[in-house]
Each structure stands twice: as C-alpha cells, then as structure tokens.
Motif scaffolding. Structure first.
Motif, PDB file in Angstrom:
ATOM      1  N   GLU A  68      -0.810  -3.763   4.607  1.00 35.12           N
ATOM      2  CA  GLU A  68      -1.308  -2.728   3.692  1.00 35.12           C
ATOM      3  C   GLU A  68      -1.389  -1.387   4.403  1.00 35.12           C
ATOM      4  OE1 GLU A  68      -2.351  -2.895   0.233  1.00 35.12           O
ATOM      5  OE2 GLU A  68      -0.880  -4.472   0.592  1.00 35.12           O
ATOM      6  N   ILE A  69      -1.827  -1.421   5.644  1.00 38.46           N
ATOM      7  CA  ILE A  69      -1.971  -0.183   6.400  1.00 38.46           C
ATOM      8  C   ILE A  69      -0.585   0.364   6.769  1.00 38.46           C
ATOM      9  CG2 ILE A  69      -2.819   0.798   8.588  1.00 38.46           C
ATOM     10  CD1 ILE A  69      -5.131  -1.376   8.284  1.00 38.46           C
ATOM     11  N   LEU A  70       0.328  -0.551   7.039  1.00 38.91           N
ATOM     12  CA  LEU A  70       1.680  -0.174   7.459  1.00 38.91           C
ATOM     13  C   LEU A  70       2.384   0.710   6.428  1.00 38.91           C
ATOM     14  CD1 LEU A  70       2.999  -0.970  10.070  1.00 38.91           C
ATOM     15  CD2 LEU A  70       4.093  -2.877   8.923  1.00 38.91           C
ATOM     16  N   VAL A  71       2.382   0.278   5.167  1.00 37.36           N
ATOM     17  CA  VAL A  71       3.009   1.090   4.114  1.00 37.36           C
ATOM     18  C   VAL A  71       2.060   1.163   2.934  1.00 37.36           C
ATOM     19  CG1 VAL A  71       4.982   1.388   2.578  1.00 37.36           C
ATOM     20  CG2 VAL A  71       5.338   0.393   4.824  1.00 37.36           C
ATOM     21  N   ALA A  72       1.558   2.358   2.662  1.00 40.66           N
ATOM     22  CA  ALA A  72       0.573   2.539   1.600  1.00 40.66           C
ATOM     23  C   ALA A  72       1.185   2.299   0.225  1.00 40.66           C
ATOM     24  CB  ALA A  72       0.019   3.956   1.672  1.00 40.66           C
ATOM     25  N   LYS A  73       0.360   1.963  -0.734  1.00 40.84           N
ATOM     26  CA  LYS A  73       0.802   1.838  -2.121  1.00 40.84           C
ATOM     27  C   LYS A  73       1.185   3.215  -2.630  1.00 40.84           C
ATOM     28  CE  LYS A  73      -1.727  -2.281  -3.530  1.00 40.84           C
ATOM     29  NZ  LYS A  73      -0.594  -3.206  -3.556  1.00 40.84           N
ATOM     30  N   ILE A  74       2.071   3.243  -3.599  1.00 38.86           N
ATOM     31  CA  ILE A  74       2.511   4.535  -4.137  1.00 38.86           C
ATOM     32  C   ILE A  74       1.896   4.762  -5.512  1.00 38.86           C
ATOM     33  CG2 ILE A  74       4.632   4.557  -2.782  1.00 38.86           C
ATOM     34  CD1 ILE A  74       6.161   3.884  -5.406  1.00 38.86           C
ATOM     35  N   GLU A  75       1.833   6.024  -5.903  1.00 38.73           N
ATOM     36  CA  GLU A  75       1.246   6.341  -7.216  1.00 38.73           C
ATOM     37  C   GLU A  75       2.287   6.213  -8.322  1.00 38.73           C
ATOM     38  OE1 GLU A  75      -0.873  10.038  -7.325  1.00 38.73           O
ATOM     39  OE2 GLU A  75      -1.400   9.818  -9.453  1.00 38.73           O
ATOM     40  N   ASN A  76       3.449   6.824  -8.099  1.00 39.57           N
ATOM     41  CA  ASN A  76       4.520   6.790  -9.106  1.00 39.57           C
ATOM     42  C   ASN A  76       5.866   6.660  -8.404  1.00 39.57           C
ATOM     43  OD1 ASN A  76       3.059   7.381 -11.648  1.00 39.57           O
ATOM     44  ND2 ASN A  76       2.564   9.278 -10.563  1.00 39.57           N
ATOM     45  N   GLY A  77       6.724   5.818  -8.964  1.00 39.56           N
ATOM     46  CA  GLY A  77       8.065   5.692  -8.395  1.00 39.56           C
ATOM     47  C   GLY A  77       8.565   4.266  -8.448  1.00 39.56           C
ATOM     48  N   THR A  78       9.412   3.906  -7.495  1.00 34.51           N
ATOM     49  CA  THR A  78      10.051   2.593  -7.493  1.00 34.51           C
ATOM     50  C   THR A  78       9.886   1.926  -6.135  1.00 34.51           C
ATOM     51  OG1 THR A  78      11.709   3.437  -9.041  1.00 34.51           O
ATOM     52  CG2 THR A  78      12.241   1.385  -7.912  1.00 34.51           C
ATOM     53  N   VAL A  79       9.464   0.668  -6.161  1.00 34.77           N
ATOM     54  CA  VAL A  79       9.412  -0.127  -4.927  1.00 34.77           C
ATOM     55  C   VAL A  79      10.524  -1.169  -5.001  1.00 34.77           C
ATOM     56  CG1 VAL A  79       8.060  -1.712  -3.499  1.00 34.77           C
ATOM     57  CG2 VAL A  79       6.910   0.168  -4.723  1.00 34.77           C
ATOM     58  N   ILE A  80      11.432  -1.119  -4.050  1.00 33.52           N
ATOM     59  CA  ILE A  80      12.475  -2.154  -3.968  1.00 33.52           C
ATOM     60  C   ILE A  80      12.019  -3.103  -2.871  1.00 33.52           C
ATOM     61  CG2 ILE A  80      14.948  -2.607  -3.823  1.00 33.52           C
ATOM     62  CD1 ILE A  80      15.195   0.552  -4.107  1.00 33.52           C
ATOM     63  N   ASP A  81      11.625  -4.284  -3.313  1.00 36.11           N
ATOM     64  CA  ASP A  81      10.988  -5.258  -2.420  1.00 36.11           C
ATOM     65  C   ASP A  81      11.939  -6.434  -2.207  1.00 36.11           C
ATOM     66  OD1 ASP A  81       9.046  -6.510  -0.933  1.00 36.11           O
ATOM     67  OD2 ASP A  81       7.642  -6.817  -2.592  1.00 36.11           O
ATOM     68  N   HIS A  82      11.674  -7.238  -1.204  1.00 35.98           N
ATOM     69  CA  HIS A  82      12.474  -8.440  -0.896  1.00 35.98           C
ATOM     70  C   HIS A  82      13.951  -8.112  -0.669  1.00 35.98           C
ATOM     71  CE1 HIS A  82       8.964 -10.822  -1.894  1.00 35.98           C
ATOM     72  NE2 HIS A  82       8.900 -10.219  -3.073  1.00 35.98           N
ATOM     73  N   ILE A  83      14.216  -6.966  -0.095  1.00 35.92           N
ATOM     74  CA  ILE A  83      15.606  -6.635   0.268  1.00 35.92           C
ATOM     75  C   ILE A  83      15.997  -7.525   1.451  1.00 35.92           C
ATOM     76  CG2 ILE A  83      17.127  -4.826   1.171  1.00 35.92           C
ATOM     77  CD1 ILE A  83      15.133  -2.755  -0.043  1.00 35.92           C
ATOM     78  N   THR A  84      17.191  -8.072   1.419  1.00 38.51           N
ATOM     79  CA  THR A  84      17.682  -8.872   2.546  1.00 38.51           C
ATOM     80  C   THR A  84      17.465  -8.090   3.841  1.00 38.51           C
ATOM     81  OG1 THR A  84      19.373  -9.758   1.070  1.00 38.51           O
ATOM     82  CG2 THR A  84      19.755 -10.061   3.436  1.00 38.51           C
ATOM     83  N   ALA A  85      16.830  -8.727   4.823  1.00 40.55           N
ATOM     84  CA  ALA A  85      16.472  -8.037   6.067  1.00 40.55           C
ATOM     85  C   ALA A  85      17.696  -7.345   6.679  1.00 40.55           C
ATOM     86  CB  ALA A  85      15.888  -9.034   7.055  1.00 40.55           C
ATOM     87  N   GLY A  86      17.501  -6.095   7.035  1.00 40.93           N
ATOM     88  CA  GLY A  86      18.578  -5.326   7.669  1.00 40.93           C
ATOM     89  C   GLY A  86      19.446  -4.542   6.705  1.00 40.93           C
ATOM     90  N   ARG A  87      19.195  -4.711   5.403  1.00 43.07           N
ATOM     91  CA  ARG A  87      20.057  -4.049   4.412  1.00 43.07           C
ATOM     92  C   ARG A  87      19.432  -2.771   3.838  1.00 43.07           C
ATOM     93  NH1 ARG A  87      23.816  -8.401   2.363  1.00 43.07           N
ATOM     94  NH2 ARG A  87      24.710  -8.917   4.374  1.00 43.07           N
TER      95      ARG A  87
END
Ligand code: CTP
Ligand code: ZN
Length: 160
Positions: A6-25
């Motif tokens: 959670e501390i590493l990357v804060a939540k965003i207010e508005n926009g797009t989160v692309i999650d579970h991207i194949t590692a390294g891509r």
C-alpha cells in the motif's frame, strides 16, 4: 494486500489501474499506451510486484485517463491475465478481465514483405487470433503466422 505494498504505490483518485500485467511487460504496455514521459498526468509503474495470483506481476496506474479499445486489444495480446480497473473518486467503477479479440485490425504488421497488406495502402493489415497460449495469429491475406515474440518486437522495436 499487505501494508508495505500500500505504501509502495498509493491508490489513485481518478484514472485506470492495469493490474496483473505479466511480470516484465510493463514497459511494453507503456509503449502501447504511448506514454513517453512528456505527459502531464501522473503515471505509477511497478515492476515485479508481489502477487497472490501470480508469482510476480507488473502494475501501471495512469491517472486522468481511460484506455481505448485498440489499446486494450494490444495489451490482451501480450498480457492476457491483466485486469483493467477504471477508478472514479477513489472507487473502482469498472473491472475488466481481458479476453483475446478474435481479430486484430490495423494494429500489427504482417511479417511477409510480399503480403498485400505491406504493398497496398488500402489493405489494412488484419489477423485472426488462432491460439492464445502460446499466442499465434494468422494474416487474413497471406496466412503468415505472428507469434508473441513478433508482437512484442513490433511494440518495443527490439528483439526479445
Ligand atoms: N487501486 C488504486 N486506486 C484505487 C483503487 C484501486 O490504485 N482508488 C488499485 C489497487 O491498488 C489494485 C487494483 O487497483 O492494484 C485493483 O484493486 P482491487 O480490485 O481493490 O484489488 P483486488 O481485489 O486485489 O483486485 P483483483 O481482484 O483484480 O486482483
Ligand atoms: Zn500477410
């Protein structure tokens, strides 16, 4: 999700989160999104994050932006396990698990120089997706195959 992350990357207010991207891509996804570093909006990139579902994953958070259908299609080709979350007012209002398109039109080039799609500017390069894992596409004009490494090469402009 642990506190550290959670501390590493804060939540965003508005926009797009692309999650579970194949590692390294993540860098290939940034290329697809045409993110160059000259933009004014904030973009967070996490490479090799810890994941419950996968061993490692990449995450990209693009603030104040949604993705086009073509961008989502290309991301699905190189990272089928990715999830696209649309965030509004800190809440996820839409979560899309990617699926492979049946056809990819105007986004990739055929590898055959003699293919009509490389000769005639009127012929839009078009591929049928014929296998998912490993990825295999077939040119509708000349049946030349494109594989995942060809797609990555076209996106990144360098051999993988
Ligand atoms: N996220 C964010 N800002 C928000 C809300 C969510 O950056 N305002 C991010 C989270 O940090 C996470 C992703 O969006 O990386 C998905 O969030 P969420 O659905 O809450 O997490 P999970 O349940 O773990 O998602 P999934 O089921 O897709 O694994
Ligand atoms: Zn062709």
């Amino acid at each position: 999700m642990n506190e550290k992350k959670e501390i590493l990357v804060a939540k965003i207010e508005n926009g797009t989160v692309i999650d579970h991207i194949t590692a390294g891509r993540a860098l290939a996804v940034l290329k697809i999104l045409n993110i160059t570093g000259k933009e004014k909006n904030r973009v967070s990139i996490l490479i090799n994050a810890d994941s419950k579902k996968m061993i490692k994953k990449d995450i990209i958070k693009v603030e104040e932006r949604e993705l086009s259908a073509d961008e989502v299609s290309l991301i699905s080709l190189i990272s089928l396990d990715a999830t696209v979350n649309i965030v509004k007012g800190y809440e996820i209002v839409k979560k899309t698990k990617l699926t492979l398109p049946k056809r990819v039109k105007g986004l990739l080039r055929c590898n055959s120089h003699t293919c009509i799609s490389n000769q005639d500017p009127e012929a839009t390069p078009t591929f049928n997706v014929i296998e998912s894992k490993p990825l295999k596409l077939s040119c509708v004009y000349c049946r030349t195959y494109l594989y995942e490494e060809d797609v990555l090469y076209q996106i990144l402009g360098e051999k993988q």
